[in-house]
Design an enzyme around this catalytic site. Structure first.
Site, short mmCIF file in Angstrom:
data_model
loop_
_atom_site.label_atom_id
_atom_site.label_comp_id
_atom_site.label_asym_id
_atom_site.label_seq_id
_atom_site.Cartn_x
_atom_site.Cartn_y
_atom_site.Cartn_z
N ARG A 26 -18.26 4.56 7.38
CA ARG A 26 -17.61 4.87 5.92
C ARG A 26 -17.71 6.32 5.48
NH1 ARG A 26 -16.06 -0.14 2.90
NH2 ARG A 26 -15.27 -1.15 4.73
N ARG A 30 -14.42 6.60 -0.25
CA ARG A 30 -14.50 6.72 -1.89
C ARG A 30 -15.56 7.77 -2.34
NH1 ARG A 30 -14.39 0.83 -2.89
NH2 ARG A 30 -15.32 1.03 -0.87
N ARG A 39 -6.06 9.13 -1.86
CA ARG A 39 -6.10 7.87 -2.13
C ARG A 39 -5.10 7.72 -3.33
NH1 ARG A 39 -5.87 3.41 -3.85
NH2 ARG A 39 -7.33 1.67 -3.71
N ASP A 76 -8.34 -0.04 8.78
CA ASP A 76 -9.47 -1.51 8.34
C ASP A 76 -9.28 -2.45 9.44
OD1 ASP A 76 -11.07 -2.05 5.53
OD2 ASP A 76 -10.01 -3.82 6.59
N TYR A 152 -12.59 -13.55 7.49
CA TYR A 152 -11.83 -13.13 6.27
C TYR A 152 -10.26 -14.07 6.20
CZ TYR A 152 -14.75 -9.07 4.97
OH TYR A 152 -15.66 -8.35 4.79
O1 CP3 Z 1 -14.70 5.90 7.46
C1 CP3 Z 1 -14.94 4.90 8.01
O2 CP3 Z 1 -15.65 4.12 8.16
C2 CP3 Z 1 -13.28 4.50 8.56
C3 CP3 Z 1 -12.61 3.34 7.96
C4 CP3 Z 1 -13.14 2.12 7.82
C5 CP3 Z 1 -12.72 1.30 6.68
N1 CP3 Z 1 -13.04 -0.05 6.85
C6 CP3 Z 1 -12.25 1.86 5.45
C7 CP3 Z 1 -11.97 1.19 4.18
C8 CP3 Z 1 -13.84 1.01 8.62
C9 CP3 Z 1 -14.42 1.39 9.88
C10 CP3 Z 1 -13.69 -0.12 8.04
C11 CP3 Z 1 -14.14 -1.31 8.54
C12 CP3 Z 1 -14.49 -2.51 7.74
N2 CP3 Z 1 -13.44 -3.07 6.81
C13 CP3 Z 1 -15.38 -3.50 7.84
C14 CP3 Z 1 -16.57 -3.60 8.85
C15 CP3 Z 1 -17.62 -2.64 8.25
C16 CP3 Z 1 -18.36 -3.20 7.18
O3 CP3 Z 1 -17.89 -3.01 5.93
O4 CP3 Z 1 -19.08 -4.34 7.19
C17 CP3 Z 1 -15.10 -4.63 7.15
C18 CP3 Z 1 -15.83 -5.75 6.81
C19 CP3 Z 1 -13.98 -4.25 6.46
C20 CP3 Z 1 -13.19 -5.25 5.20
C21 CP3 Z 1 -13.05 -4.32 4.09
N3 CP3 Z 1 -12.16 -3.09 3.63
C22 CP3 Z 1 -13.44 -4.77 2.94
C23 CP3 Z 1 -14.29 -5.92 2.61
C24 CP3 Z 1 -13.13 -3.88 1.84
C25 CP3 Z 1 -13.47 -3.84 0.43
C26 CP3 Z 1 -14.73 -3.62 0.15
C27 CP3 Z 1 -14.67 -2.00 -0.04
O5 CP3 Z 1 -15.68 -1.23 0.56
O6 CP3 Z 1 -14.21 -1.52 -0.99
C28 CP3 Z 1 -12.39 -2.99 2.56
C29 CP3 Z 1 -11.72 -1.82 1.99
C30 CP3 Z 1 -11.98 -0.31 2.65
N4 CP3 Z 1 -12.02 -0.15 4.05
C31 CP3 Z 1 -12.14 0.90 1.90
C32 CP3 Z 1 -12.19 1.78 3.05
C33 CP3 Z 1 -12.23 3.42 2.59
C34 CP3 Z 1 -12.21 0.94 0.43
C35 CP3 Z 1 -10.64 0.88 -0.12
C36 CP3 Z 1 -10.24 1.86 -1.16
O7 CP3 Z 1 -10.29 3.35 -0.94
O8 CP3 Z 1 -9.56 1.70 -2.21
#
Ligand code: CP3
Length: 344
Positions: A26, A30, A39, A76, A152
């Site tokens: 990540r 954000r 975003r 994602d 999921y």
């Molecule tokens: O910088 C990075 O890591 C690259 C991009 C990336 C994202 N998600 C962007 C993202 C990666 C590698 C992921 C992996 C991901 N996504 C996982 C595995 C890693 C972990 O966290 O365990 C999982 C379970 C997800 C599913 C997911 N995506 C959830 C549960 C959520 C909501 C929770 C949250 O953090 O908001 C997301 C959203 C998400 N994925 C965001 C980002 C930047 C935030 C959304 C936003 O910007 O509005």
């Protein structure tokens, strides 16, 4: 052709670097003001993921800001569910919403969907990032592990524990095995597509290794990951494969036996001294420190980073965290971490 060395890749291949290569889960997201701006422009998280130009900018932002050794593709793990025909939305404060929740009668449709067409924007992001990335930096592609993605899809969103998938496995194991097999097939195609577009390495996120009983883990998590990694190595042998089984604890040993995995990511709960003794002889280790310490910053964060660097000194180790950076993390704390890792 003159080739520039890529520290992240040489380290994985076994060369001991002066200081460990570093990137953060990540790192794009954000906590960066420039991400929040993108975003806003994109309107929604899905738009951002599927607009290749904006997603490429999001991928490159943390590399430019922090000089990390690797970029991680901005996408994602749930996009693959979307590509299989499930509607996917990310709602502020609610996390992902998948509709409809998966059921046994959906499997033939998932199986017959060609995911590559709807995931073409992601492949295009990879191409754009590759063209914009400085020499010496690596690009990491990724996907979710089948058990995590399935969890999921079955729940239709986030839950606090994968109890629903576990229960379904006990009730209807052949449904779960078939479902995992279909996701695994699609994941191989997805990752090979990312590699062919230019990804230098790939990571599989098993975020829901948390809560997996020892008696189930092998069947639903280790076996599908063993198959996926084997098939990727058959097709693209030069590409390093990273596995991140979050919450696996001492069951990390089962993942360390996966022959085609090169790197194992560790979370913040597992004891790094135990990892050094029991896992590091078999796989390169990546990660560890608690991202909440990076949210807090200060002496405790610095001491923890130095502790991991000391424990994994003398062997190839990739510095990262034990899970993703928290959205409220001050950028100053990340700069400080970079300084500690690079001071050697
Ligand atoms: O910088 C990075 O890591 C690259 C991009 C990336 C994202 N998600 C962007 C993202 C990666 C590698 C992921 C992996 C991901 N996504 C996982 C595995 C890693 C972990 O966290 O365990 C999982 C379970 C997800 C599913 C997911 N995506 C959830 C549960 C959520 C909501 C929770 C949250 O953090 O908001 C997301 C959203 C998400 N994925 C965001 C980002 C930047 C935030 C959304 C936003 O910007 O509005």
């Amino acid at each position: 052709m003159h080739s520039v060395s890529v520290p992240f890749l040489s380290c994985i291949k076994g060369t001991l670097p002066d200081t460990p290569p570093v990137w953060f889960m990540r790192q794009a997201g954000r906590h960066l003001p420039e991400y929040r701006e993108l975003r806003r422009k994109a309107g929604s998280f899905m738009n951002l993921c599927l607009d290749s130009e904006l997603a490429a900018l999001a991928t490159l932002q943390p590399v430019s800001r922090y000089d990390t050794d690797a970029a991680i593709l901005f996408a994602d793990i749930l996009l693959i569910a979307h590509a299989m025909g499930v509607s996917l939305r990310f709602e502020e404060g609610k996390g992902p919403q998948l509709h409809p929740p998966a059921k046994p009668s959906d499997l033939p449709e998932y199986e017959n969907t060609d995911i590559s067409r709807s995931l073409e924007p992601v492949f295009n992001t990879v191409r754009l990032v590759k063209a914009g990335l400085a020499p010496g930096k690596a690009l990491i592609g990724f996907a979710g592990a089948p058990w995590t993605v399935m969890t999921y899809m079955l729940a239709g969103g986030t839950q606090s524990d994968p109890a629903g998938s576990r229960r379904e496995y006990y009730r209807n194991p052949s449904f779960i095995r078939d479902f995992l097999g279909i996701i695994a097939d699609k994941t191989v195609d997805y990752l090979v597509g990312q590699i062919d577009a230019g990804a230098d390495a790939v990571q599989l996120f098993e975020s829901w290794a948390t809560g997996l009983p020892w008696s189930v883990l092998e069947d639903v998590s280790v076996r599908p990951l063993d198959e996926i990694t084997r098939r990727i190595k058959e097709k693209r042998p030069a590409i390093p494969v990273i596995l991140f089984p979050k919450g696996a604890g001492e069951k990390m040993q089962a993942y360390a036996r996966i022959a085609c995995c090169d790197v194992l990511g560790i979370d913040y709960c597992v004891d790094p001294v135990w990892v050094r003794e029991n896992i590091a002889p078999f796989k390169t280790i990546q990660g560890g420190p608690d991202p909440l310490l990076v949210l807090e910053g200060g002496k405790r964060m610095e001491a923890m980073a130095r502790r991991y660097l000391e424990i994994f000194s003398g062997i190839p180790y990739v510095f990262n965290l034990g899970h993703g950076l928290h959205p409220q993390t001050p950028v100053e704390n990340v700069y400080k971490l970079m300084e500690i890792v690079r001071e050697g």
